[in-house]
Enzyme design. Structure first.
Site, PDB file in Angstrom:
ATOM      1  N   ARG A 107       0.837  -1.192   0.000  1.00 18.37           N
ATOM      2  CA  ARG A 107       0.000   0.000   0.000  1.00 18.37           C
ATOM      3  C   ARG A 107       0.879   1.252   0.000  1.00 18.37           C
ATOM      4  NH1 ARG A 107      -1.826   0.824   4.308  1.00 18.37           N
ATOM      5  NH2 ARG A 107      -1.166  -0.990   5.486  1.00 18.37           N
ATOM      6  N   TYR A 250      -1.478  -3.566  -6.778  1.00 16.36           N
ATOM      7  CA  TYR A 250      -1.177  -4.403  -5.614  1.00 16.36           C
ATOM      8  C   TYR A 250      -2.172  -4.267  -4.454  1.00 16.36           C
ATOM      9  CZ  TYR A 250       1.922  -7.464  -2.991  1.00 16.36           C
ATOM     10  OH  TYR A 250       2.439  -8.549  -2.331  1.00 16.36           O
ATOM     11  N   GLY A 251      -2.635  -5.374  -3.943  1.00 18.28           N
ATOM     12  CA  GLY A 251      -3.371  -5.462  -2.671  1.00 18.28           C
ATOM     13  C   GLY A 251      -4.393  -4.371  -2.452  1.00 18.28           C
ATOM     14  N   GLY A 252      -4.316  -3.778  -1.265  1.00 18.76           N
ATOM     15  CA  GLY A 252      -5.278  -2.756  -0.864  1.00 18.76           C
ATOM     16  C   GLY A 252      -5.332  -1.545  -1.782  1.00 18.76           C
ATOM     17  N   LYS A 259      -9.651  -2.340   1.697  1.00 19.22           N
ATOM     18  CA  LYS A 259      -9.375  -1.189   2.554  1.00 19.22           C
ATOM     19  C   LYS A 259     -10.148   0.052   2.116  1.00 19.22           C
ATOM     20  CE  LYS A 259      -6.395  -3.770   4.636  1.00 19.22           C
ATOM     21  NZ  LYS A 259      -6.471  -4.159   6.030  1.00 19.22           N
ATOM     22  N   HIS A 279     -10.612  -2.609  11.455  1.00 20.87           N
ATOM     23  CA  HIS A 279      -9.483  -3.440  11.009  1.00 20.87           C
ATOM     24  C   HIS A 279      -9.282  -4.548  12.047  1.00 20.87           C
ATOM     25  CE1 HIS A 279      -5.014  -3.426   9.498  1.00 20.87           C
ATOM     26  NE2 HIS A 279      -5.736  -4.307   8.848  1.00 20.87           N
ATOM     27  N   SER A 301      -1.352  -3.604  10.466  1.00 18.54           N
ATOM     28  CA  SER A 301      -0.993  -4.487   9.361  1.00 18.54           C
ATOM     29  C   SER A 301       0.247  -5.317   9.689  1.00 18.54           C
ATOM     30  CB  SER A 301      -0.739  -3.642   8.104  1.00 18.54           C
ATOM     31  OG  SER A 301      -1.876  -2.865   7.818  1.00 18.54           O
ATOM     32  N   CYS A 303       0.721  -7.555  11.936  1.00 22.47           N
ATOM     33  CA  CYS A 303       0.994  -7.693  13.373  1.00 22.47           C
ATOM     34  C   CYS A 303       0.276  -8.879  13.988  1.00 22.47           C
ATOM     35  CB  CYS A 303       0.624  -6.414  14.104  1.00 22.47           C
ATOM     36  SG  CYS A 303       1.791  -5.075  13.783  1.00 22.47           S
ATOM     37  N   GLY A 304      -0.210  -9.813  13.171  1.00 24.40           N
ATOM     38  CA  GLY A 304      -0.689 -11.065  13.744  1.00 24.40           C
ATOM     39  C   GLY A 304      -2.186 -11.318  13.719  1.00 24.40           C
ATOM     40  N   THR A 306      -4.066 -12.489  11.075  1.00 28.65           N
ATOM     41  CA  THR A 306      -4.309 -13.784  10.431  1.00 28.65           C
ATOM     42  C   THR A 306      -3.886 -14.908  11.375  1.00 28.65           C
ATOM     43  OG1 THR A 306      -3.962 -12.788   8.273  1.00 28.65           O
ATOM     44  CG2 THR A 306      -3.842 -15.181   8.380  1.00 28.65           C
ATOM     45  N   ASP A 326      -9.224  -9.929   8.934  1.00 27.80           N
ATOM     46  CA  ASP A 326      -8.725  -8.587   8.636  1.00 27.80           C
ATOM     47  C   ASP A 326      -9.734  -7.461   8.888  1.00 27.80           C
ATOM     48  OD1 ASP A 326      -6.437  -7.062   7.635  1.00 27.80           O
ATOM     49  OD2 ASP A 326      -7.645  -6.612   5.878  1.00 27.80           O
ATOM     50  N   ARG A 418       2.135 -12.134  -0.511  1.00 24.10           N
ATOM     51  CA  ARG A 418       0.820 -12.496   0.022  1.00 24.10           C
ATOM     52  C   ARG A 418       0.237 -13.718  -0.676  1.00 24.10           C
ATOM     53  NH1 ARG A 418      -1.649  -8.826   4.092  1.00 24.10           N
ATOM     54  NH2 ARG A 418      -0.049  -7.234   4.337  1.00 24.10           N
ATOM     55  N   ARG A 449       2.908  -3.883  17.849  1.00 23.18           N
ATOM     56  CA  ARG A 449       4.266  -4.381  18.074  1.00 23.18           C
ATOM     57  C   ARG A 449       4.985  -3.416  18.982  1.00 23.18           C
ATOM     58  NH1 ARG A 449       6.718  -8.091  14.209  1.00 23.18           N
ATOM     59  NH2 ARG A 449       5.023  -8.678  12.824  1.00 23.18           N
ATOM     60  N   PHE A 543       2.072 -17.028  19.013  1.00 21.66           N
ATOM     61  CA  PHE A 543       1.371 -17.996  18.169  1.00 21.66           C
ATOM     62  C   PHE A 543       0.387 -18.851  18.987  1.00 21.66           C
ATOM     63  CE2 PHE A 543       5.475 -16.862  16.220  1.00 21.66           C
ATOM     64  CZ  PHE A 543       4.986 -16.210  15.095  1.00 21.66           C
TER      65      PHE A 543
HETATM   66  P1  GTP Z   1      -2.468  -7.616   7.475  1.00 23.18           P
HETATM   67  O1  GTP Z   1      -2.981  -8.661   6.555  1.00 23.18           O
HETATM   68  O2  GTP Z   1      -1.353  -6.804   6.862  1.00 23.18           O
HETATM   69  O3  GTP Z   1      -3.525  -6.726   8.039  1.00 23.18           O
HETATM   70  O4  GTP Z   1      -1.690  -8.350   8.681  1.00 23.18           O
HETATM   71  P2  GTP Z   1      -2.070  -9.364   9.863  1.00 23.18           P
HETATM   72  O5  GTP Z   1      -2.285  -8.567  11.106  1.00 23.18           O
HETATM   73  O6  GTP Z   1      -3.116 -10.318   9.465  1.00 23.18           O
HETATM   74  O7  GTP Z   1      -0.688 -10.097  10.060  1.00 23.18           O
HETATM   75  P3  GTP Z   1      -0.277 -11.646  10.126  1.00 23.18           P
HETATM   76  O8  GTP Z   1      -1.150 -12.448  11.029  1.00 23.18           O
HETATM   77  O9  GTP Z   1      -0.157 -12.148   8.761  1.00 23.18           O
HETATM   78  O10 GTP Z   1       1.158 -11.526  10.822  1.00 23.18           O
HETATM   79  C1  GTP Z   1       2.269 -11.093  10.179  1.00 23.18           C
HETATM   80  C2  GTP Z   1       3.548 -11.395  10.916  1.00 23.18           C
HETATM   81  O11 GTP Z   1       3.418 -11.371  12.349  1.00 23.18           O
HETATM   82  C3  GTP Z   1       4.106 -12.760  10.550  1.00 23.18           C
HETATM   83  O12 GTP Z   1       5.440 -12.601  10.153  1.00 23.18           O
HETATM   84  C4  GTP Z   1       4.005 -13.547  11.824  1.00 23.18           C
HETATM   85  O13 GTP Z   1       5.038 -14.501  11.926  1.00 23.18           O
HETATM   86  C5  GTP Z   1       4.072 -12.493  12.931  1.00 23.18           C
HETATM   87  N1  GTP Z   1       3.341 -12.923  14.151  1.00 23.18           N
HETATM   88  C6  GTP Z   1       2.024 -13.253  14.224  1.00 23.18           C
HETATM   89  N2  GTP Z   1       1.695 -13.652  15.487  1.00 23.18           N
HETATM   90  C7  GTP Z   1       2.828 -13.550  16.232  1.00 23.18           C
HETATM   91  C8  GTP Z   1       3.132 -13.810  17.605  1.00 23.18           C
HETATM   92  O14 GTP Z   1       2.287 -14.215  18.409  1.00 23.18           O
HETATM   93  N3  GTP Z   1       4.421 -13.587  18.000  1.00 23.18           N
HETATM   94  C9  GTP Z   1       5.387 -13.135  17.146  1.00 23.18           C
HETATM   95  N4  GTP Z   1       6.620 -12.939  17.615  1.00 23.18           N
HETATM   96  N5  GTP Z   1       5.135 -12.890  15.826  1.00 23.18           N
HETATM   97  C10 GTP Z   1       3.885 -13.079  15.380  1.00 23.18           C
HETATM   98  C1  SPV Z   2      -2.999  -4.460   5.348  1.00 24.12           C
HETATM   99  O1  SPV Z   2      -2.008  -3.830   4.911  1.00 24.12           O
HETATM  100  O2  SPV Z   2      -3.513  -4.188   6.461  1.00 24.12           O
HETATM  101  C2  SPV Z   2      -3.573  -5.569   4.569  1.00 24.12           C
HETATM  102  C3  SPV Z   2      -3.044  -5.814   3.229  1.00 24.12           C
HETATM  103  O3  SPV Z   2      -4.471  -6.241   5.050  1.00 24.12           O
HETATM  104  S1  SPV Z   2      -3.715  -4.764   2.003  1.00 24.12           S
HETATM  105  O4  SPV Z   2      -4.975  -5.329   1.553  1.00 24.12           O
HETATM  106  O5  SPV Z   2      -2.746  -4.679   0.914  1.00 24.12           O
HETATM  107  O6  SPV Z   2      -3.971  -3.454   2.572  1.00 24.12           O
HETATM  108 MN    MN Z   3      -5.050  -5.542   7.101  1.00 29.81          MN
END
Ligand code: GTP
Ligand code: SPV
Ligand code: MN
Length: 635
Positions: A107, A250-252, A259, A279, A301, A303-304, A306, A326, A418, A449, A543
């Site tokens: 983005r 790309y993406g969003g 978004k 979000h 984004s 930060c975990g 998914t 998301d 992605r 984070r 995790f």
């Molecule tokens: P967007 O799709 O961008 O909105 O992101 P998201 O919040 O869904 O992020 P996602 O769950 O894909 O996490 C992205 C990163 O965070 C990955 O590299 C994971 O390994 C890391 N991560 C997720 N959960 C944890 C956790 O509990 N501890 C640590 N240290 N890293 C984590």
């Molecule tokens: C984010 O960046 O929070 C995403 C990926 O979920 S995107 O759809 O590209 O914005």
């Molecule tokens: Mn997101």
């Protein structure tokens, strides 16, 4: 000739395709061929499609029906054009790899605009643009932007078709890659047109990659693997509820339902109509006693979200099921509680860091029918990225198409690479993930984070305190947006890049929603999986072990755990957080929960400074929360 007249010339999906081999016979301003029968009788929709075609001059217009046949034809076409690589069907059936232009990988927040009538309505955290000027600029860049290309009309529903919280939209795009992704990420297709014809409101979104194949002077150029433009505009018009996106695929930036609509435009609709567009991930949690709870969580984004949405608990008897990863739309139900849906139909998840130990559920979800973007290609025709397996393969083709070995000294997959995959394919998907009325929310989590200061978990003392927690989230920047990774920034409610109006007004809206919910409002918590020890490593295993934190949260909701009060919120009392079987020293536990008064006072000073930029619009309740925390931090 209008599109309605063109309908008479309608044919099969690619019947107009031969035209593009004889472009010299086509004058620059001829009307496009509608190569598939027009899908609608709705006069407003027809007029709008006509208007966009008159600006962008596509060769052809295709009305997408959302069928498998259509998706199959598009993916075959993209493979033939060299824009998608078909993965080895033995390992990854019906799956594809796309490689973007290296200058179009995330983005673009500095090219994202809120074009509201008043600058103050966008607020200090958004790029504001004058809507009249921006409309003129966009008409300029979109002029002829689809020459030599096909314009696709993509009708979609966010949320189950016809559901009370759901909303409709149409994306016009010149990117067949976007059409394929939209087919996974939304409920896309013809049935949406019937609802539009029935008078339901819908949101207009227009997208062009900004790489016409015929130029205005009549000259032509050949297509590239990932067409895009150096100049980018991602523009929201909140007053007319429209999106215009130019220059990125790309993406969003390009999947406008996500978004642009489901957060930026929807947050404005939600403000005006008394609901919330957030979000947030959504999960269903079942306790060992069979108690069912629904949790929504906002993390910035990458930060975990998914990860948490697909959590496999490491503690016995607990079950977590996925509803969304998301975005959540939340609304007060007839019972006075807050109900939520996941408006999306798929996941657009971060690949790096997703592996058998961190997120086995995600790995299993993408067994097939998946589009990968900017990951690495294995020699056997499957995909790989950092963190998928512990040991990297000996040889790969990296995300830029170059040879790669573990000695290359650079990542094989882009950090924001992605996967796009249907939610229905997720083994942990909940039975009620597409329930029209959604699910009732018991707890809301805010996280980011934070290497320092913020404890593993803390409960807000009240809704107002919870809104304060959300409003003051700060988080280290990730690769999900262009810019410097790791820099600490404020990301209120994880909505900094996604709020369609003034952030301070958004906080007021949250306070109003809480007041309306009263005693039926969900409990609010702050979490931080990312606190680091002095050696710079994460203190918390994260995790699957995040289930231990979820357990404490559920016990608080049930009233079974008492917690202990601190100036910044309620923390688990001694013994309340289950750390059985974890390799965690007493010192690490102490550090995870340490509230350093001096650093928190400094944090309060920064918060006051942060609030200043919003001036009078900061709700008094948030200033009062800040004052109260400061009072309690006095030694
Ligand atoms: P967007 O799709 O961008 O909105 O992101 P998201 O919040 O869904 O992020 P996602 O769950 O894909 O996490 C992205 C990163 O965070 C990955 O590299 C994971 O390994 C890391 N991560 C997720 N959960 C944890 C956790 O509990 N501890 C640590 N240290 N890293 C984590
Ligand atoms: C984010 O960046 O929070 C995403 C990926 O979920 S995107 O759809 O590209 O914005
Ligand atoms: Mn997101």
């Amino acid at each position: 000739m209008t599109i309605a007249e063109h309908r008479l010339h309608g044919g099969g999906l690619h019947s107009g395709g031969t035209d593009s081999t004889e472009p010299e016979q086509r004058a620059a301003d001829t009307s496009p061929t509608v190569s598939k029968s027009v899908g609608t009788t709705d006069a407003n929709l027809l007029a709008w499609v006509d208007e966009i075609a008159r600006i962008t001059h596509p060769d052809e217009i295709v009305w997408c029906d959302g069928s498998l046949r259509e998706a199959d034809a598009l993916s075959k076409q993209l493979v033939a054009e060299g824009k998608l690589i078909r993965l080895n069907p033995e390992w990854r059936p019906n799956s594809f790899l796309a490689r973007s232009d290296p200058k179009d990988v995330a983005r673009v927040e500095d090219r994202t605009f809120i074009a509201s009538a008043e600058r103050d309505d966008a607020g200090p955290t958004n790029n504001w643009a004058d809507p009249v000027q921006m409309r003129a600029t966009l008409t300029g860049v979109f002029e002829g932007s689809m020459r030599g290309r096909t314009m696709y009309v993509v009708p979609f529903s966010m949320g189950p078709l016809g559901g009370p919280i759901s909303q409709l939209g149409v994306e016009i795009t010149d990117s067949p890659y976007v059409v394929l992704n939209m087919g996974i990420m939304t409920r896309m297709g013809e049935r949406v047109l019937r609802l539009i014809e029935g008078g339901e409101r819908w949101v207009r979104t227009v997208h062009s990659v900004g790489y016409p194949l015929h130029l205005a002077d009549g000259s032509r150029r050949s297509d590239v693997e990932w067409p895009c433009n150096e100049e980018k505009y991602i523009v929201q018009f909140p007053d007319t509820r429209e999106v215009w996106s130019y220059g990125s695929g790309y993406g969003g930036n390009a999947l406008l339902a996500k978004k642009c609509f489901a957060l930026r435009i929807a947050s404005v609709m939600a403000r005006d109509e008394g609901w919330l567009a957030e979000h947030m991930l959504l999960i269903k949690v079942t306790s060992p006693e069979g108690g069912v709870y629904h949790v929504a969580a906002a993390f910035p984004s990458a930060c975990g979200k998914t990860n948490l949405s697909m959590l496999q608990p490491t503690i016995p008897g607990w079950k977590v099921e996925t509803i969304g990863d998301d975005i959540a739309w939340l609304r007060k139900g007839e019972d006075g509680r807050l109900w939520a849906i996941n408006p999306e139909a798929g996941f657009f998840g971060v690949a790096p860091g997703t592996g058998a130990t961190t997120n086995p559920t995600a790995v299993n979800t993408m067994w097939g029918n998946t589009i990968f973007t900017n990951v690495a290609l294995r020699d056997d025709g499957d995909v790989w990225w950092e963190g998928l397996t512990e040991a990297p393969p000996a040889h790969l083709i990296d995300w830029e198409g170059n040879d790669w070995t573990p000695a290359s000294g650079r990542p094989a997959a882009h950090p924001n690479s992605r996967f796009t995959v249907s939610a229905a394919q997720c083994p942990s998907i909940s039975d009620d993930w597409d329930a029209v009325d959604g699910v009732p929310i018991d707890a809301i989590l805010f996280g980011g984070r934070r290497a320092t200061n913020v404890p593993l978990v803390a409960q807000a003392r009240s809704w107002k305190h919870g809104v304060f927690m959300g409003a003051t989230i700060s988080s280290e920047k990730t690769a999900a947006a262009e810019g410097s990774v790791g820099e600490l920034r404020r990301d209120p409610f994880a909505m900094l890049p996604f709020c369609g109006y003034n952030m301070a007004d958004y906080w007021s809206h949250w306070l109003k929603v809480g007041k309306d919910l009263g005693t039926k409002a969900p409990a609010i918590f702050q979490v931080n999986w990312f606190r680091k020890g002095e050696d710079g490593t994460f203190l918390w295993p994260g995790f699957g072990d995040n289930s231990r934190v979820i357990e404490w949260i559920v016990r608080r909701v049930e009233g079974a755990s008492k917690g202990v009060d601190t100036p910044i919120g309620l923390l688990p009392a001694d013994g309340e957080l289950d750390i059985d079987g974890l390799d965690l020293s007493t010192d690490a536990v102490e550090q995870l929960f340490r509230i350093d008064h001096a650093s928190w006072r400094a944090e309060c000073d920064l918060t006051e400074e942060y609030f200043e930029q919003f001036g009078e619009r900061v709700p008094a309740a948030l200033r009062a929360e800040l004052a109260s925390i400061r009072y309690h931090l006095k030694d």
